[in-house]
Design a protein around this motif. Sequence first.
Motif, PDB file in Angstrom:
ATOM      1  N   GLU A  41       4.364  10.390  10.468  1.00 16.45           N
ATOM      2  CA  GLU A  41       3.852  10.540   9.100  1.00 16.45           C
ATOM      3  C   GLU A  41       2.450   9.951   8.981  1.00 16.45           C
ATOM      4  OE1 GLU A  41       6.867   8.640   6.852  1.00 16.45           O
ATOM      5  OE2 GLU A  41       8.108  10.453   6.655  1.00 16.45           O
ATOM      6  N   GLY A  42       2.214   8.849   9.687  1.00 18.07           N
ATOM      7  CA  GLY A  42       0.872   8.267   9.670  1.00 18.07           C
ATOM      8  C   GLY A  42      -0.146   9.201  10.308  1.00 18.07           C
ATOM      9  N   ASP A  63     -10.518   4.556   1.799  1.00 22.20           N
ATOM     10  CA  ASP A  63      -9.167   5.055   2.101  1.00 22.20           C
ATOM     11  C   ASP A  63      -9.012   5.411   3.577  1.00 22.20           C
ATOM     12  OD1 ASP A  63      -8.652   4.715  -0.541  1.00 22.20           O
ATOM     13  OD2 ASP A  63      -8.800   6.847  -1.080  1.00 22.20           O
ATOM     14  N   TYR A 102      -5.345   4.808  -7.850  1.00 20.90           N
ATOM     15  CA  TYR A 102      -3.959   4.667  -7.414  1.00 20.90           C
ATOM     16  C   TYR A 102      -3.060   4.436  -8.626  1.00 20.90           C
ATOM     17  CZ  TYR A 102      -4.773   4.378  -2.345  1.00 20.90           C
ATOM     18  OH  TYR A 102      -5.081   4.650  -1.047  1.00 20.90           O
ATOM     19  N   LEU A 131      -6.195   3.644   6.079  1.00 19.67           N
ATOM     20  CA  LEU A 131      -5.156   4.380   6.796  1.00 19.67           C
ATOM     21  C   LEU A 131      -5.283   4.179   8.305  1.00 19.67           C
ATOM     22  CD1 LEU A 131      -2.765   6.275   6.550  1.00 19.67           C
ATOM     23  CD2 LEU A 131      -4.345   8.211   6.595  1.00 19.67           C
ATOM     24  N   GLN A 176      -3.996   0.759   9.135  1.00 19.43           N
ATOM     25  CA  GLN A 176      -2.541   0.690   9.001  1.00 19.43           C
ATOM     26  C   GLN A 176      -1.837   1.347  10.193  1.00 19.43           C
ATOM     27  OE1 GLN A 176      -2.047   2.535   5.167  1.00 19.43           O
ATOM     28  NE2 GLN A 176      -1.987   0.553   4.083  1.00 19.43           N
ATOM     29  N   LYS A 197      -5.509  14.308   5.269  1.00 17.95           N
ATOM     30  CA  LYS A 197      -6.381  13.779   4.229  1.00 17.95           C
ATOM     31  C   LYS A 197      -7.772  13.409   4.728  1.00 17.95           C
ATOM     32  CE  LYS A 197      -2.850  12.000   1.075  1.00 17.95           C
ATOM     33  NZ  LYS A 197      -2.410  10.837   0.274  1.00 17.95           N
ATOM     34  N   LEU A 240      -0.909  12.006   7.851  1.00 18.91           N
ATOM     35  CA  LEU A 240      -1.830  11.631   6.776  1.00 18.91           C
ATOM     36  C   LEU A 240      -3.273  11.599   7.268  1.00 18.91           C
ATOM     37  CD1 LEU A 240       0.157   8.784   4.949  1.00 18.91           C
ATOM     38  CD2 LEU A 240      -0.405  11.049   4.060  1.00 18.91           C
ATOM     39  N   THR A 280       0.108   4.047   1.174  1.00 12.39           N
ATOM     40  CA  THR A 280      -0.162   4.825   2.389  1.00 12.39           C
ATOM     41  C   THR A 280       0.347   4.145   3.656  1.00 12.39           C
ATOM     42  OG1 THR A 280      -2.346   3.798   2.638  1.00 12.39           O
ATOM     43  CG2 THR A 280      -2.207   5.835   1.345  1.00 12.39           C
ATOM     44  N   ASN A 281       1.009   3.012   3.535  1.00 13.23           N
ATOM     45  CA  ASN A 281       1.515   2.318   4.718  1.00 13.23           C
ATOM     46  C   ASN A 281       2.579   3.183   5.409  1.00 13.23           C
ATOM     47  OD1 ASN A 281       2.209   0.471   6.665  1.00 13.23           O
ATOM     48  ND2 ASN A 281       3.165  -0.984   5.242  1.00 13.23           N
ATOM     49  N   SER A 314       0.846  -1.196   0.000  1.00 16.18           N
ATOM     50  CA  SER A 314       0.000   0.000   0.000  1.00 16.18           C
ATOM     51  C   SER A 314       0.884   1.250   0.000  1.00 16.18           C
ATOM     52  CB  SER A 314      -0.893   0.009   1.243  1.00 16.18           C
ATOM     53  OG  SER A 314      -1.587   1.236   1.342  1.00 16.18           O
TER      54      SER A 314
END
Length: 749
Positions: A128-129, A104, A65, A108, A111, A136, A132, A29-30, A27
């Motif tokens: 970073e996770g 999505d 994607y 996320l 994850q 988003k 996001l 977005t991982n 992924s």
Amino acid sequence: MQDYDPQSAEAKACISQPAGIHTLAPSPTNPRKSFPDAEMLEMTESVKQHGVLQPLLVRCWPVNYAYPGDTMPYYEIVAGERRYRAAKAAGLTLVPVLVRDLDDRAVLELQVIENLQRKDLHPIEEAEGYGLMMDKHGYTADQLAEKIGKSRSYIFGRLKLLALSPDGRRLFQGGLLNPSTALLIARIPTAKLQAKAIQEITSTDGYGDVMSVRRAARLIQDRYMLKLAGAPFKPWMDDLVPSAGSCNDCPKRTGNQPEIFDDATSANVCTDPDCFQAKRLAQTAREAAKVVAAGGQVITGKAAEKLAAYGIQNYTTIPGYTQLDKTCYDDPENRTYREILGDDLTPTMIEDVQQHVLVPVLPNTVLAEKLQAAGLRSRDADREADEAKKAVVLAQERTYRDRLLAQVRDSLADQTLNGESQMAPDLALSLMRRIARRLFERAGDNDTLRKIIGFWKPTGRNYTERRDAILAAIDSMNLADCWRLMIDLMVVGSSMCNDWSMQYEPRELIEVASLFGIDAEQVKASVIPEGTAPSATAEKHAYPSEAAQAQETNRAETPEGAPEAAPAGETSTAENETPPADAGLIETNEKPFAGWLAFVVGDQVRVRANAKGPTGKKRKCCGREGVIEGKQEACCLVRFGPGRDVVSNLAWDEIEKVETPSATETPATDIQPTDATETSLIETDEKPAHADCAERPYQHPEHPNLRWSGRGRKPKWVEAWLATPGNTLDALKPTARCDKTADLFLEAA
């Protein structure tokens, strides 16, 4: 720990099925981006042996994607990328998967939550996770904290790590920065300042260690965090640097981000030194413009740096200028110059090149005029006046002393007629006493003075008391003793020698001896046989030899100090013996002081009852009797019994001789006076009474106190007298000399 709970309701709604490994793709977005090689090798070996036991959570690849390869994959790996990589490395073609229909936001969220359960997730990847999810999908810090079970400050601390510069992130992931120091660096707003702080924090000391978290926090607070309370500008002003705005609303102020700056000591702290400096320069320029508009002078840049290169403090001296806010020490009330002169001034402004602020000053000439007009006199002027008065008094005192000295020298010239001194005896004696005192006081504290004290044998328990006794006796000395003391001070130093100075002749001693008609070569021949090397007799010049000391112990003395009577039928051989080198030393009937010359090896001694060691503690051997085994200048060795019963470091004033009465003790009338009746060491000018002459068979020609009964071994002063050609015992009888005693040395003057 499992990546996904198969017992949950969502998992039960899905069916595990095999999928070709070529149909899966990671992924985008991982949050996890790093996969350590050691861990992946370990997991690969496990997969080779047991296969993939836990199915991967996947969803159909979204059409929006981008393709990770040439063709679009079937599934996106939502959770389980490490198992996918291990299976691919192990050569598997099929892996178990759980296919779910997820949007999505849910992907996320799963994850981030799934990776949080992994202890090896790097804080940057975690941050970073969170970023996001907030950027988003509209999550707030409170929602994230509730979702993942962490505190609000924890979320903000992780998000702040995203402010690290690329170099900072690289060092953080490489292990040179830990999460605590990385957060300290991330709170610095600019990449330039971050790089400087990283260099200071990661540099090693002399032991190869890097800075601790506590020291790093202190360093950043001191150098990269500025207190707004002491700023030269108003924090609420928003027009100094329009792009920066007001400090009160700035997010770089610690009070506006308490979750990140929870360790800050104050809420009014600026964390952007560059912005702070820009506002400070703008404020300085604004103040300088106001001073110039009012007709004042402003000194900035290189000119200011030349006057005060290291900034301006209260103690800084500026050439030609004085700070208005500096304390005026000429003022009795210790006010500042501004308080004395008031605010109605047009000062000169000098820039502090370190702080970039303007400091009000006045030229020293202008300041002196204003202080005088204010009725304040400078202490420097008073000090100069006092110095001038002291110079006048000093000149007068010097003139007075020079004139007095000239009159004294003229008076001495008047006492001389045809080259002969006409000085009155009492005046000559007073002058001689003063000269002797001055020479004795200037002799200091050395071996020469100790030897002189040994000659005179004054009373006293120690060296200091014996020295003071001689000093006190000078005022009552007769002319002969004054001469003797001054001669001692002049030549005794020449009489002393050691292994390196014995090769030189005692020139001064020889010259003085020649004035008295003494042949130095004859004396030398009587002591040193011809052909003997000087080094063989060097010790004899400094102190009596051990053989001479042992010979002295054979002279048994009475308790009062009288010599032992010679056996019947025998005569003393002292008249035929060569006088010892120290035959001219004057002896008294007093007990000798406890020192080098008073004791010899073999003496029977007793430790005094109040003897104390160097530490001041009373010695255990007090009252015990023993024999001297060895000698040093400051102490001796005493043996109290057989074997090793020896005590060292006994000072000379800690012991006393044990006198053994002679078998043929002299009559009581011939025994010299005891301590209770003996007279003073220093002779006075008084004439001895004629009635006393009959009681003294023989007496010293210069000291009537010294007498000898005529029995037993002769004392040293008798031997010295007889050693001079022409001297006889009859000349020492009081009847022949008592009339001359008073005028013996007066004629010599």
